[in-house]
Structure formats: C-alpha cells, structure tokens
Design a protein around this motif. Structure first.
Motif, mmCIF file in Angstrom:
data_model
loop_
_atom_site.group_PDB
_atom_site.id
_atom_site.type_symbol
_atom_site.label_atom_id
_atom_site.label_comp_id
_atom_site.label_asym_id
_atom_site.label_seq_id
_atom_site.Cartn_x
_atom_site.Cartn_y
_atom_site.Cartn_z
ATOM 1 N N ILE A 218 22.183 1.201 16.982
ATOM 2 C CA ILE A 218 22.183 1.336 18.428
ATOM 3 C C ILE A 218 20.748 1.401 18.944
ATOM 4 O O ILE A 218 19.804 1.632 18.182
ATOM 5 C CB ILE A 218 22.938 2.615 18.852
ATOM 6 C CG1 ILE A 218 22.255 3.853 18.238
ATOM 7 C CG2 ILE A 218 24.398 2.542 18.465
ATOM 8 C CD1 ILE A 218 22.775 5.164 18.759
ATOM 9 N N ASP A 219 20.597 1.203 20.252
ATOM 10 C CA ASP A 219 19.317 1.452 20.915
ATOM 11 C C ASP A 219 19.288 2.907 21.384
ATOM 12 O O ASP A 219 20.305 3.469 21.794
ATOM 13 C CB ASP A 219 19.144 0.521 22.119
ATOM 14 C CG ASP A 219 19.046 -0.943 21.694
ATOM 15 O OD1 ASP A 219 18.439 -1.205 20.628
ATOM 16 O OD2 ASP A 219 19.584 -1.807 22.414
ATOM 17 N N LEU B 113 17.415 5.930 12.023
ATOM 18 C CA LEU B 113 18.110 4.674 12.306
ATOM 19 C C LEU B 113 17.507 3.494 11.552
ATOM 20 O O LEU B 113 18.149 2.440 11.443
ATOM 21 C CB LEU B 113 18.074 4.388 13.812
ATOM 22 C CG LEU B 113 18.979 5.270 14.679
ATOM 23 C CD1 LEU B 113 18.690 5.054 16.161
ATOM 24 C CD2 LEU B 113 20.453 4.998 14.391
ATOM 25 N N GLN B 114 16.282 3.656 11.025
ATOM 26 C CA GLN B 114 15.667 2.567 10.273
ATOM 27 C C GLN B 114 16.459 2.230 9.005
ATOM 28 O O GLN B 114 16.304 1.152 8.440
ATOM 29 C CB GLN B 114 14.221 2.921 9.898
ATOM 30 C CG GLN B 114 13.276 3.069 11.085
ATOM 31 C CD GLN B 114 13.268 1.850 11.993
ATOM 32 O OE1 GLN B 114 13.189 0.710 11.531
ATOM 33 N NE2 GLN B 114 13.378 2.088 13.288
ATOM 34 N N ASP B 115 17.294 3.164 8.552
ATOM 35 C CA ASP B 115 18.097 2.915 7.353
ATOM 36 C C ASP B 115 19.233 1.926 7.611
ATOM 37 O O ASP B 115 19.898 1.483 6.669
ATOM 38 C CB ASP B 115 18.689 4.222 6.816
ATOM 39 C CG ASP B 115 17.628 5.114 6.195
ATOM 40 O OD1 ASP B 115 16.572 4.589 5.821
ATOM 41 O OD2 ASP B 115 17.855 6.334 6.099
ATOM 42 N N LEU C 83 23.100 10.997 19.104
ATOM 43 C CA LEU C 83 22.724 9.691 18.558
ATOM 44 C C LEU C 83 23.413 9.413 17.225
ATOM 45 O O LEU C 83 23.819 8.275 16.964
ATOM 46 C CB LEU C 83 21.205 9.621 18.404
ATOM 47 C CG LEU C 83 20.421 9.561 19.726
ATOM 48 C CD1 LEU C 83 18.926 9.595 19.466
ATOM 49 C CD2 LEU C 83 20.789 8.296 20.511
ATOM 50 N N VAL C 84 23.539 10.432 16.377
ATOM 51 C CA VAL C 84 24.258 10.243 15.112
ATOM 52 C C VAL C 84 25.711 9.874 15.395
ATOM 53 O O VAL C 84 26.272 8.959 14.774
ATOM 54 C CB VAL C 84 24.172 11.511 14.243
ATOM 55 C CG1 VAL C 84 25.139 11.412 13.061
ATOM 56 C CG2 VAL C 84 22.759 11.716 13.733
ATOM 57 N N SER C 85 26.325 10.566 16.340
ATOM 58 C CA SER C 85 27.714 10.275 16.700
ATOM 59 C C SER C 85 27.849 8.851 17.244
ATOM 60 O O SER C 85 28.792 8.127 16.893
ATOM 61 C CB SER C 85 28.196 11.293 17.726
ATOM 62 O OG SER C 85 29.508 10.996 18.147
ATOM 63 N N ALA D 112 12.532 14.303 19.292
ATOM 64 C CA ALA D 112 13.859 13.789 18.954
ATOM 65 C C ALA D 112 13.843 12.275 18.815
ATOM 66 O O ALA D 112 14.476 11.716 17.911
ATOM 67 C CB ALA D 112 14.867 14.219 20.015
ATOM 68 N N TRP D 113 13.120 11.595 19.715
ATOM 69 C CA TRP D 113 13.053 10.123 19.629
ATOM 70 C C TRP D 113 12.439 9.692 18.306
ATOM 71 O O TRP D 113 12.962 8.793 17.638
ATOM 72 C CB TRP D 113 12.219 9.576 20.785
ATOM 73 C CG TRP D 113 12.118 8.070 20.743
ATOM 74 C CD1 TRP D 113 12.962 7.170 21.305
ATOM 75 C CD2 TRP D 113 11.123 7.297 20.053
ATOM 76 N NE1 TRP D 113 12.569 5.883 21.022
ATOM 77 C CE2 TRP D 113 11.436 5.927 20.252
ATOM 78 C CE3 TRP D 113 10.010 7.622 19.286
ATOM 79 C CZ2 TRP D 113 10.675 4.896 19.718
ATOM 80 C CZ3 TRP D 113 9.238 6.595 18.747
ATOM 81 C CH2 TRP D 113 9.571 5.256 18.968
#
Length: 810
Positions: A769-770, A762-764, A456-458, A754-755
């Motif tokens: 992405i979703d 991702l809130q930052d 997800l970071v990638s 993980a979710w």
C-alpha cells in the motif's frame, strides 16, 4: 528503620487508594507486557544454540544470478558434504538433510499422513545435538542409519505407532518407498530449532545423481576448532571452478568462462546455524523462518511500554505530592533529614513496584495461553519462575522502583518547612512542570506511533487478502495425497466430476498456496544463437483443466487440449516469462530445457499460450517467470465447487474416497491456504493492535495523573475565575487546551517516526500500500479524542467545584 519505612509506605498507599491502584495497575500492565515479550525474544534468540558445537556449525548455501534471475538457495549440491571434507582441511565433518514430500505411513491396519519426514546421513546425530532416547534397548548410534531403509523416530512418534513397546527392530511402510526398519529413537526435536521432523530416514534410501547442479540438499559443515569460516568463504570462487565448472557444459552447453562472460555467476556462502531462524529467507527453507526485524520491534515495544509505566509513576506520585506537603514540613520541623525523607519515598516506590510485580505475574499466568496461541509458542509459567528469570525480574523491579521513585523523592524531600506550612510547597513542584509535560508528550509520541503502525499493518494485510491475485481462490476444495489412489485415480476423478456441486476438477502437483510439488529448471530460447541466454524459471505440470478450475485467464494463445496430440511438446508461459524472454508475441516461439548432466539437451517445446500473471508465491516477491508443462501430476486434486452445504459435499466425497482406498481422507480450502501464507504478518498485526491499546491505556493513566496535578495546582485560580463570572465551559476549555498542546506536539514528532518505521517494514513486500496522509490524521484525531476524554473528568470536576471551598483558606 526499613521496617518503619515500609509500614508508613503501606499506610500511605491505603490512604490514597485511587492513586495507588492506578499506579499499581499501570506498572503491572507494563511489567506483564515486558515479561511476555522477554519470553518471546529469548526464545527466538535461542534457536539452534543448544547444539554442542553450535559455534562451529555452518549451513552451506548457494547464490548467484542466471539469465537475470537471482538465486538464493538454502542448499548445496549433493556431493558438497563429502567433497569439502575431502578437499578442505578446515572442514572436520559434514552431514546432509533432504526432504521428499509427505508420506502415508502404515503400521498394521493403521495409516497416517506424515509430513515431517527427512532423509539424513548416518552422522547426522553426531554433528547436530538431538539426543537419542535412553529408555529403549538395541540402539547403536554409530550404525543405526548406515543401511538403506532404516529410520530413527522421535519419542512421540514411537509412542504413536508402538505404544509402550520397544520400536527398535519393528517396521513401518513409508509410502511407495517400502518397508523401513526402526533402528533408533531420539528425543523430540526442540522447539527452538529451524526444522522439526518426526522421521529421520537413512539418506541411502533415496537415489542421488551425484551432480552438483542436480540434487540440492541442506548441508551442514562442522569446522575444526580455530578455523575461521572467513577462510572457507574466501575459497568460494575456487569451489565453483573446481566443482561447478566441469558440469556446466553437460547442463548448459557452455564453459564456466563463457558462463561468467555473459554476466551469470554462482557462489557459495556459509551461514552460522544460529543465524538461520532470524536471518534467512532463501528458496527451499525447511520451515518458514522469522525475521530479526521483529525482534528489534518487540524489544523496542517492551522498552517503550515499560518507560510509559515508569513515566506514569513519576507523574502520579508528583500529582499526589501536594497532599503530602504538610507531612513533609512537619517531618522536617521534627528533625527528619532529607536523606531519611528520600528513603521513605523510595521505600514507597519499591513497595508499590513489587506489588505491581505480583499483579504482573498473575496477569502473565492468565494471559499466557492466549499469548501462546497468538505467538505460535508453548511457554509455561515455569519459564518465568525458573532459573535466573525470577531473580532477574526481582532485580529489575528494584531498579525500576528506585528509578521511577527518584524524581518524586527528590522533589518532595526538597520542600522547605516554612513554605510548606504556609501552603506554598506545591509551587516547587509546579516549577518542574516542563518535565511532566515532556514525559506525557513522550507517552503520546509512542502511542501515536503505535496507532499509525497498527492501522498500516492492518491495511497491508487487508490489501494482500483482497488484491486480485490472478486466480479465483474462493470455493476451491483441495483433496490431498491423491497420488495414493494410483491406478484408481482416473476413475475417482470421473466419479467426483459427476457430482452436481462440482463445477470442475483438475489433478495437479502445484497449487498457488500451501504444500505443492514444484521445481526449477534452466531454459534456453531456441533462436538459432550459438550461445543462447540461459534462464532459471519455476515450472509445473498441469492438465487441461487446471486453468479453468482455478480461474486463471489467458492473455494470448490457447490452453492445453486433448484435441491436440502435439501438446505433449507444448508449453504455457506467464506474462512475466514473456517479458523475461523479450517476446511481445511468444506464440510459436520455442524453448529448450537444459541438460540433466548427461551432456544432452533434453527436449524442445513450443509455446501455445500465455497465461495472465497470477501470484503463485507470496506477495513479498513479484510474480516470477513461470513455465507450465502438460502432464498429470497426481499429488493433489482441486475441485471448483458451488454449494451452500459444504459439509454434505465433503461427506459424499469422503464416502467415494473410502470406497477406493483405506488411506486417510484429508482436504483443505485454497482460500485458507492462501491466508496461512501470511500467518506471521497476521500475528504481527494482532500484536501491534494489542500493544498499541496497552500503550494508549498507560498513556491515558499518565495523562490522568497530570490532569489531577494541574487541577490541584490551579484550584484557587479556578475559584477566582468562577467568582468573576467564568462559565463551566470556559474553565473546561482552559484546563484542556494545555493537554491538547502536548498531544499536538506528540503528533508532529510521532508522524515522521511512524512513517520511517512503517516504510522500512513495507519494503519486505513487492506489492504494498501507499502510506497516505489521512492515516496520520486519523491517528492524531484518535489521540486528541482519547486525551480529551481522559482529562475531561478532572476538568469537569474542577469546573463544577464550589468556589467557596477553594477560596476558604484565603
């Protein structure tokens, strides 16, 4: 007795070379990872704690909301320092720091571009503990910055310009601000500081309006001992009324009461200097700060990886217990007490742990340069072996050895001699299989969580890099410091524009990434209202070539043009500003700028065009309202080029530059500057990938141990099955399905963890992405594949074993 324990332990380690090597390597990797993370975390937590009065130093910040736009500024009005010392007895002293862009600094025939230049008050070095150099004469700490055009250099900068000479009394030319006399030399600013400057110039060298709403500076307060900062925070409303209230009519044409009645607000906060690096992301920060969330993440990763390594030790030691069952039985028959056996096995565990520590220190020494580059730090191996670190590491390893070896010690020492000598001792260990299964499940929960996080970071970083940003960042060359050309700028620009690879040229202070000239201003719609709404927006000065050079499109109206002399009072706004002002058709609407403190509204502007929204700031924020004025800001120059031979073009431009000036020629590419905006996220992504790989490696070692243990337990069962006609494939399936169950359970547990973690990260980002289901499916598929590959060796080995050998003892 201890010597005897260690001697026997060493012999057992040599006898079981494979298990010993796996144990040592797994533990060493875990320890090395933890040591690197501990270095990083301790350094991050140490920021600005070296100041003598760090517990009493606070930075004054400004917050509020004007016209629906939030204000979170790292500075306060220029008069704040003197006003608070004068009016509030709890403030013992105050000092200010201000920046004014980069400078071309000249000494004799040498010229250098210097970006780390600050202007500070004369008491700056008294409040902030940056030591003065003692190897130069003529330094008077009390008076060295009291006069205009004086400067204090860091030791590295002093050697850069003056070599071994005493720089005190020498002069440097600081751009258009003239000659500065060197009056002091300080030590280099420590790395664990929220700012890093090489030049500290006298604050009296720059002009100040003396208005709270005009000049914002970084203001540091030293509170008196025993005075609580909460007492000062409680006076924020009073400060706004006392200092800001009288200026509002001069700037906005309204009183403080009217300002507050409209829903706008202002307030002051006082931030501990030790919190700035990890807890601050305000406007106009002196440097990009870190985030305390990353500290929590890395501490958790260190703990998890160390836990995985300890789990491996337990599993591998237990897996090897069957081979030592008869040894335990014989020892007990010969009179060994359970405590002596436990001591023996704990000694083996501690010996193995310290061997792993030695290997870990070697790994740290080898990996440290790469880690420094990745983390942006400058750690040396001395940081590990100096001070309390080495004794602390030794004590931690002793505890780890005792903890990791405790379960095997209890299990092995509990074997009964009669059962052992009949070959049934291993069944005792089998009854504890639930614990080993649980530990392996935990390992894969951590591994799958990190695999999901890495993916997800990638994906988020890739999304940022490839998202349409509203401008074309490719093939745009930025020439820095073009303001130094002065009257020669237009001729240079015209000459560069004639080069065949150059498609378009613009002079502008602002570029959508990297160092730029920019500002904020207050605007009011000219709609006939007696008390119009006030909005605080970003603004830039651009010429008519700016939009086409950067590939920024128009949504409505037209661009600036030399064909319209009236464009001197025209402006462009972006779509976000149009929405802010509530205009569906902004063309022809007028805005007026707020006052400058003189009591008069400055100017009235007519909107002639609306540019499409483009990301002129990080994607952590949504595209903010923007106003573009027509004007030639000569800070830098952008060239849209089209060439396959960039080195040749750069050489040609440099020749043209040197023909006009003796100033250094520096350049950058817009695409590279854009990527640097997300350097911290890229580091996090790389670190996640590395740590995820290490977690998977360690988990596989643990799974290997459990597979070895299980196949030993079921050797005779496998022999019986083969005699009865079972195929190799069916036996491999039989042995593998148990491990597959553990991995599937780990997937179910890891997915929500993980979710949750990645959703928080991702809130930052305002644009993100979703989190899609296939990411978890892919991570689970990888985990299952890795697990099957790990256990396949043991499963195939057991399935191919001659049943005669496994049944021979029956």
């Amino acid at each position: 007795m201890l010597t005897n324990y260690l001697k026997i332990a060493w012999r057992n380690l040599l006898r079981n070379k494979i298990f010993s090597a796996i144990n040592i390597v797994g533990l060493a990797v875990g320890l090395a990872t933890c040591l690197l993370i501990v270095l990083f975390v301790l350094h991050e937590l140490s920021y600005d704690r070296y100041h003598t009065h760090a517990d009493r130093i606070y930075r004054m910040t400004t917050h509020g909301r004007i016209g629906g736009t939030d204000i979170n500024a790292a500075g306060a009005g220029a008069p704040a320092a003197s006003a608070l010392v004068r009016d509030y007895t709890g403030v013992e002293a105050a000092t200010r720091l201000n920046t004014d862009g980069s400078f071309i600094v000249k000494h004799g025939t040498d010229s250098f571009k210097e970006e780390h230049v600050a202007f500070v008050d004369s008491n700056f070095f008294t409040i902030l503990s940056i030591p003065l150099a003692t190897n130069y004469s003529g330094i008077n700490p009390k008076t060295m910055l009291t006069e205009p055009n004086t400067v204090v250099l860091t030791q590295t900068t002093a050697r850069k310009y003056f070599g071994d000479q005493n720089p005190v009394g020498q002069t440097l030319t600081m751009g258009d601000k003239g000659a500065f006399r060197v009056t002091g030399v300080c030590e280099d600013v420590p790395s664990n500081t929220h700012f890093h400057y090489d030049f500290f110039c006298s604050m009296r060298s720059i002009k100040q309006s003396g208005k709270w709403l005009n000049d914002a500076m970084h203001t540091y307060l030293l509170l008196r001992e025993g005075y609580s900062v909460d007492q000062l925070r409680a006076k924020s409303t009073e400060m706004v009324a006392r200092y800001i209230g009288p200026e509002l009519p001069q700037f906005l044409g309204i009183s403080l009461a009217e300002f507050l009645r409209k829903g706008d607000q202002l307030r002051f906060q006082f931030q501990p200097i030790t919190d700035i690096h990890l807890h601050s992301d305000y406007e106009d920060e002196l440097e990009p700060n870190s985030n305390v969330q990353y500290i929590y993440i890395f501490v958790a990763i260190a703990g998890f990886i160390l836990l995985l390594a300890c789990i491996n030790f337990m599993n591998l030691s237990t897996a090897g217990s069957a081979g030592r069952a008869k040894e335990v039985g014989v020892r007990k028959v010969m009179g060994s007490e359970r405590g002596q056996l436990m001591g023996q096995f704990l000694a083996e565990s501690v010996l193995l742990t310290f061997l792993a520590l030695l290997l870990a220190l070697v790994l740290v020494a080898v990996l440290l340069p790469g880690f420094n580059q990745l983390a942006g730090k400058q750690f040396g191996i001395g940081a590990i072996v100096s001070g309390w670190m080495l004794p602390g590491i030794g004590l931690a390893c002793l505890l780890i050895g005792l903890l990791a070896g405790s379960y095997p010690a209890f299990v092995l020492s509990a074997f009964r001699p009669v059962s052992v000598l009949k070959g049934r001792a291993v069944n005792i260990g089998a009854r504890s299989g639930w614990l080993r299964n649980t530990l392996v499940t935990v390992q894969f929960v951590v591994s799958i969580t990190m695999i999901v996080s890495t993916i997800l970071v990638s994906r988020q970083l890739n999304y940022i890099q490839n998202k349409k940003v509203g401008f074309d960042k490719e093939q745009v060359l930025i020439l820095n410091d073009t303001y130094t050309l002065a009257s020669k700028l237009d001729a240079f620009k015209a000459e560069i524009a004639k080069l065949s690879p150059v498609v378009r040229v613009t002079s502008a202070g602002y570029m959508p990434a990297g160092s730029s000239n920019s500002g904020n201003n207050a605007f009011q719609p000219d709609n006939g209202s007696v008390q119009p709404e006030t909005y605080r927006n970003r603004h830039y000065f651009v010429d008519e070539d700016y939009l086409p050079t950067l590939g920024i499109g128009l949504a409505q109206g037209r661009n600036f043009s030399k064909a319209f002399p009236s464009d001197s009072s025209a402006i462009l706004i972006n779509e976000a500003a149009a929405r802010q002002f509530g205009w569906k058709n902004p063309i022809g609407q007028r805005l007026k700028t707020a006052g400058d403190g003189s009591g008069e509204i400055q100017r009235l502007y007519t909107i002639v065009g609306v540019v499409r929204d483009f990301h002129f700031e990080s994607m952590r924020q949504r595209v903010a309202p923007l106003v573009l004025f027509r004007g030639q800001d000569n800070y830098q120059m952008a060239l849209r080029v089209k060439t396959d031979d960039m080195p040749a073009l750069l050489k040609t431009i440099e020749q043209r530059w040197k023909a006009q000036t003796d100033m250094p020629f520096t350049y950058s590419f817009l695409s590279e500057r854009f990527s640097l905006m997300y350097a911290s996220e890229q580091r996090v992504g790389q670190l996640f990938g590395i740590f995820a790989g290490l977690a998977v490696l360690i988990a596989c070692l643990g799974l290997f141990g459990l597979a070895a243990f299980t196949t030993r337990q079921r050797t005779k069962e496998i022999g019986v099955r083969k005699v009865l006609g079972a195929s190799v494939a069916s036996i491999i399936t039989l042995l593998s399905k148990d491990f597959l169950k553990l991995v599937l359970i780990a997937i179910v547990i890891a997915s929500p963890i993980a979710w949750y973690a990645m959703n928080r990260w991702l809130q930052d980002f305002a644009y993100k992405i979703d989190i899609e289901w296939w990411v978890f499916a892919l991570a689970g598929f990888l985990a299952v594949g890795i697990a099957l590959l790990t256990v396949s060796f043991q499963s195939i080995k057991a399935a191919l074993m001659n049943p005669v050998r496994s049944l021979r003892s029956e």
